[in-house]
Design a protein around this motif. Structure first.
Motif, PDB file in Angstrom:
ATOM      1  N   ILE B   7       0.842  -1.200   0.000  1.00 54.31           N
ATOM      2  CA  ILE B   7       0.000   0.000   0.000  1.00 54.31           C
ATOM      3  C   ILE B   7       0.880   1.255   0.000  1.00 54.31           C
ATOM      4  CG2 ILE B   7      -1.661   1.339   1.344  1.00 54.31           C
ATOM      5  CD1 ILE B   7      -2.624  -1.381   2.452  1.00 54.31           C
ATOM      6  N   LEU B   9       3.957   1.624  -1.045  1.00 58.14           N
ATOM      7  CA  LEU B   9       4.618   1.795  -2.339  1.00 58.14           C
ATOM      8  C   LEU B   9       3.649   2.412  -3.338  1.00 58.14           C
ATOM      9  CD1 LEU B   9       7.060   1.196  -4.123  1.00 58.14           C
ATOM     10  CD2 LEU B   9       6.074  -1.022  -4.604  1.00 58.14           C
ATOM     11  N   CYS B  10       2.450   1.853  -3.322  1.00 57.02           N
ATOM     12  CA  CYS B  10       1.429   2.288  -4.251  1.00 57.02           C
ATOM     13  C   CYS B  10       1.070   3.746  -4.018  1.00 57.02           C
ATOM     14  CB  CYS B  10       0.224   1.401  -4.029  1.00 57.02           C
ATOM     15  SG  CYS B  10      -1.121   1.822  -5.056  1.00 57.02           S
ATOM     16  N   LEU B  13       3.736   6.030  -5.326  1.00 60.33           N
ATOM     17  CA  LEU B  13       3.713   6.167  -6.776  1.00 60.33           C
ATOM     18  C   LEU B  13       2.596   7.107  -7.206  1.00 60.33           C
ATOM     19  CD1 LEU B  13       4.394   2.529  -7.893  1.00 60.33           C
ATOM     20  CD2 LEU B  13       5.822   4.511  -8.337  1.00 60.33           C
ATOM     21  N   ALA B  14       1.426   6.892  -6.625  1.00 62.04           N
ATOM     22  CA  ALA B  14       0.283   7.702  -7.012  1.00 62.04           C
ATOM     23  C   ALA B  14       0.544   9.166  -6.685  1.00 62.04           C
ATOM     24  CB  ALA B  14      -0.968   7.212  -6.282  1.00 62.04           C
ATOM     25  N   ALA B  17       2.992  10.792  -9.096  1.00 58.17           N
ATOM     26  CA  ALA B  17       2.367  11.094 -10.380  1.00 58.17           C
ATOM     27  C   ALA B  17       1.515  12.352 -10.253  1.00 58.17           C
ATOM     28  CB  ALA B  17       1.509   9.921 -10.831  1.00 58.17           C
ATOM     29  N   CYS B  20       3.426  15.768 -10.081  1.00 56.09           N
ATOM     30  CA  CYS B  20       3.858  16.418 -11.302  1.00 56.09           C
ATOM     31  C   CYS B  20       2.805  17.382 -11.807  1.00 56.09           C
ATOM     32  CB  CYS B  20       4.103  15.378 -12.404  1.00 56.09           C
ATOM     33  SG  CYS B  20       5.450  14.325 -12.005  1.00 56.09           S
TER      34      CYS B  20
END
Lengths: 323, 548
Positions: B7, B9-10, B13-14, B17, B20
């Protein structure tokens, strides 16, 4: 009878639907961590690949900044017609096609060849060494590669001209960067040097997937090394080659913009102006956003068509295809 | 534990993203709202009519996006700027954009439309682009403010009508402010210099005709004037553009100066023409191709870089130099050179084409729609169009950096000259106390008052001799209507590109200039829309008051 048949069909459909739904829920429950991990990827594609596609509409609009992407006035295919009629259409299209076809024709087999050659090496350490050496240039910036090339090809100080003069191949230095004829070879050869080893990785991994027992059996039957190559290695590579060929053909008209742009000069503009540099000039430098969007969209449409066509050809001639 | 890390890690990542996407709007908020009170027209106007200082007393600030000069450490550290901030009471927040990527960055900033700075300065943006942005509502029309808030610029525009015609667009709007120059050193923009000792040693005089020019180059190449026993001298090591500028006058080209350098008047018909598509240009190409073939021109002339030229100039490898200023030659070598004070005579023509109008350039200062106090910004910049303001802008603070000497002339103070010795380059030294660096300034530049490199001894000497030999009429930058803009942006770039490519091939000897080849060249330019572009320029020039 007919009614009954219809009923069973309906029932079967329901059953499939039901079981699919159930399978999905079950899979969700069981592997939810994996699905969770999928979210960033989906988000990436939506944010960076699908959302920008909404902007494509400016190719059909007379875009101005005050009204924005959605508010600008529709003008249909005017920009496309302008491009097709323009003096640049033929030259940019031919240049793009020439550069990318040559890159494909010479660059694509080069990777396969490198992979096979590396595979034939006997010692593991030499394999690793050669592989590292061949793919290392991939990590150099294009700017560096073009800089290296310009320095090495310089007529007064470049090593290549010095060597050619020393061995009497040339009588006077040749100004490589300033001749139209040498642009495409320079582009292709430097591309092979830089990316050939990198492209070979996928074939090397495909080669390691070939069953070693086949080779052993062939050796027992007295097959020479060349015969092993001809009848085991190459057929084993064909599926990968086909897949890579189809994927590459989708890029047939998208020549990398940076390298061409860096290699361009006054003398070779007539052969080096490609669609992507033209889009850059029109869009970023001149601010003709709609027009350059239209040119870019035309380019993408051709790429997409090429992908479909090549896939179809591969499907009908061999067993392999993307879909 | 495994699940937890998945969770985590996820989520990471989210977030990255999403991050940005967000950064841009964040910086946008901090950029444009930077403490600009929306007090509109109710500003504090101490000197009614738009002069007098301070301009504001409430600490109003403006954001200025400026083209950065490599030698400038930071704009707010420049003493002239600090001094001017105290004078005006206006706080400036500088957004510095690297020199080389400035125009690309600017185009992207304008295209995104939000997060605009108040002001863009030292930009050198073309009038075509500015009018496009102005019509799209991204820029503020300065015209209504000029009478009230810009007395100095107004006076200059009355003095030089061409400046006024170049600044106002056909719809009567003003989207950017100009750089205005006065004095021979600026009006004559390119000058030529020769190695005095080399000419003496070779027994040659300063060339006055095309044949003599060729002869001197040949002597330099073969006569070993640097005396090292090797034939390492290069006749022409300057860029091809500079060489052409040097020769244009001898062939009757650029007979309206070189600010609209692609266009001039056909002396036979009196009509507008392309400089690079007529018989005189053909002769010139043939002449240069001959020089190139003989090796009198650097064989790698198209790989020209300024740094390579500078090293050759200072290492006794070339004896011919063309430039606006005289700054690539190191101080200790300057005495070996002399300025060319005569023109090069051709078969029919004899003038010096390298001239510019008093209107040096437009597009050096413009105000975006994000600016809430355009009148403050305009009063801030108007000072630089006055004599005192121009001095502050180009030479720093009176009494600290420069002073009026006993004999009434101007000069740098001893302290300032001492700082010159400590600085690693003239650019770096100047950047510490002036905003002059590398041109494109929204200011008046007067040769009588300023001592930038164009006003050194040799360039001044050349300019004062050549000022009588420049074309009678020198076209200033002009303004186009929207339709003309569209036509020019559609065709002109490609035509120029084609001309450059073909000229390059002729000079390199890859194409022989037969009648067929030449006719094909002229025909292609026409097919590419040449006549349409010429017509646009002609109409715009007629509007600007020039005769045909």
């Amino acid at each position: 009878m007919a009614a009954k048949k219809k009923e069973t069909k309906e029932k079967a459909k329901q059953l499939v639907n039901y079981s699919f739904k159930r399978a999905l829920t079950r899979s969700f429950k069981k592997y939810w961590q994996l699905y969770l991990l999928l979210i960033p990827v989906i988000a990436y594609y939506i944010l960076f690949k699908y959302m920008p596609m909404l902007g494509i509409q400016i190719a059909f609009k007379k875009y101005n900044m005050r009204d924005g992407i959605w508010g600008s006035q529709w003008i249909g295919f005017k920009h496309f017609i302008k491009f097709f009629k323009s003096y640049n259409f033929k030259t940019t299209l031919i240049n793009t096609a020439r550069i990318s076809f040559s890159a494909l024709i010479f660059g694509f087999p080069a990777s396969v060849l490198i992979a096979i050659l590396i595979n034939e090496l006997r010692h593991n350490w030499s394999k690793k060494l050669v592989q590292t050496l061949t793919y290392a240039p991939h990590f150099l910036s294009v700017v560096v590669v073009v800089g290296l090339m310009t320095t090495m090809l310089s007529p007064s100080t470049g090593i290549i001209n010095q060597l050619l003069l020393r061995f009497g191949i040339l009588n006077e230095p040749y100004y490589f960067t300033m001749h139209e004829g040498s642009f495409t070879p320079m582009y292709v050869l430097s591309g092979i040097w830089q990316n050939g080893g990198w492209g070979a990785i996928i074939y090397i991994s495909a080669l390691s997937g070939i069953d070693q027992e086949q080779y052993e059996a062939a050796r027992v039957d007295g097959a020479s090394r060349f015969q092993q190559l001809r009848y085991i290695t190459i057929p084993g590579l064909v599926p990968t080659i086909i897949t890579m060929l189809i994927i590459n053909s989708g890029h047939i008209l998208s020549v990398g913009y940076e390298k061409v742009f860096l290699m361009q000069n006054n003398a070779n503009l007539m052969v080096s102006e490609v669609i992507s540099t033209y889009v850059y000039r029109q869009g970023i430098e001149s601010g003709n956003y709609s027009y350059s969007a239209a040119v870019g969209l035309f380019n993408s449409a051709i790429n997409f068509a090429m992908l479909v066509i090549v896939n179809k050809i591969c499907k009908s001639t061999t067993e392999n295809s993307l879909w | 534990m495994k699940k937890f890390s998945a969770i985590l890690l996820c989520a990471c990542l989210a977030l990255s993203a999403a991050g940005c996407g967000n950064t841009k709007s964040d910086s946008g908020a901090s950029g444009s709202n930077a403490g600009t009170p929306a007090n509109g027209s109710s500003i504090d106007v101490p000197g009614e009519g738009g002069s007098g200082f301070p301009i504001v007393t409430d600490g109003t600030s403006l954001t200025i996006m400026v083209r950065d000069i490599p030698a400038v450490e930071a704009w707010e550290k420049c003493t002239a700027i600090q001094h001017y901030e105290e004078m005006t009471g206006v706080n400036i927040e500088w957004i510095e954009i690297p020199y080389d990527s400035f125009s690309t960055t600017l185009t992207q900033v304008m295209a995104s439309g939000d997060d605009l700075p108040d002001i863009i300065m030292k930009s050198g943006t073309s009038a075509v682009k500015l009018n496009q942005w102005g019509r799209d509502g991204l820029l503020i029309d300065i015209a209504p403010y000029i009478d009230r808030y810009m007395p100095n610029l107004k006076a200059l525009m009355e003095k030089y009508p061409e400046v006024k015609r170049g600044v106002y667009n056909p719809d009567g709007q003003v989207f950017s402010l100009p750089e205005i120059v006065e004095g021979a050193s600026y009006i004559v923009n390119k000058k030529a210099y020769w190695r005095k000792d080399w000419l003496e040693k070779l027994g040659k005089k300063m060339p006055t005709t095309l044949d003599e020019f060729e002869d001197v180059l040949r002597a330099i190449k073969t006569g070993d004037p640097n005396g090292n026993g090797q034939k390492d001298e290069i006749g022409v090591s300057i860029s091809m553009d500079d060489l052409m500028c040097y020769l244009y006058g001898a062939f009757g080209l650029q007979n309206r100066g070189n600010q609209l350098g692609q266009y001039d008047v056909d002396p036979k018909t009196g009509d507008i023409r392309f400089v690079r598509a007529n018989d005189s240009y053909r002769e010139m190409l043939t002449y240069i191709a001959k020089l190139y073939k003989e090796g009198l021109v650097d064989q790698e002339v198209y790989d020209y870089t300024a740094s390579r030229l500078a090293s050759r100039l200072n290492n006794d490898q070339t004896g011919f130099y063309v430039h606006t200023a005289f700054d690539s030659v190191a101080d200790e070598n300057k005495s070996k050179w002399e300025a060319q004070t005569n023109t090069i005579k051709g078969a029919e023509f004899d003038f010096w084409a390298n001239a510019r109008n008093n209107l040096h350039s437009v597009g050096n200062f413009f105000i975006t729609s994000a600016c809430k106090n355009p009148e403050i910004a305009l009063r801030w910049v108007d000072y630089f169009y006055s004599t005192e303001g121009s001095m502050l802008y180009h030479n720093g603070i009176e009494g600290v950096d420069w002073e009026v000497k006993a004999d009434g002339s101007y000069g740098y103070t001893d302290d300032c000259l001492k700082r010159r010795e400590d600085a690693s380059s003239a650019d770096e030294w100047k950047a510490q106390f002036s905003m002059w660096g590398w041109g494109m300034n929204p200011a008046l530049m007067s040769a009588d008052l300023e001592w930038v490199s164009e006003c050194e001894e040799l360039p001044t000497q050349a300019a004062e001799a050549l000022i009588d030999k420049i074309p009678e009429v020198v076209w200033a930058p002009i303004q186009f209507t929207e339709e003309e803009n569209d036509i020019i942006s559609e065709y002109e770039g490609d035509i120029k590109k084609y001309m450059t490519t073909m000229s390059t091939k002729v000079i390199l000897g890859q194409i022989e200039l037969t009648d067929d080849a030449w006719n094909q060249y002229i025909k292609t330019i026409n097919d590419m829309g040449g006549a349409k572009v010429l017509e646009c320029y002609k109409q715009a020039l007629i509007r600007a008051g020039y005769d045909f």
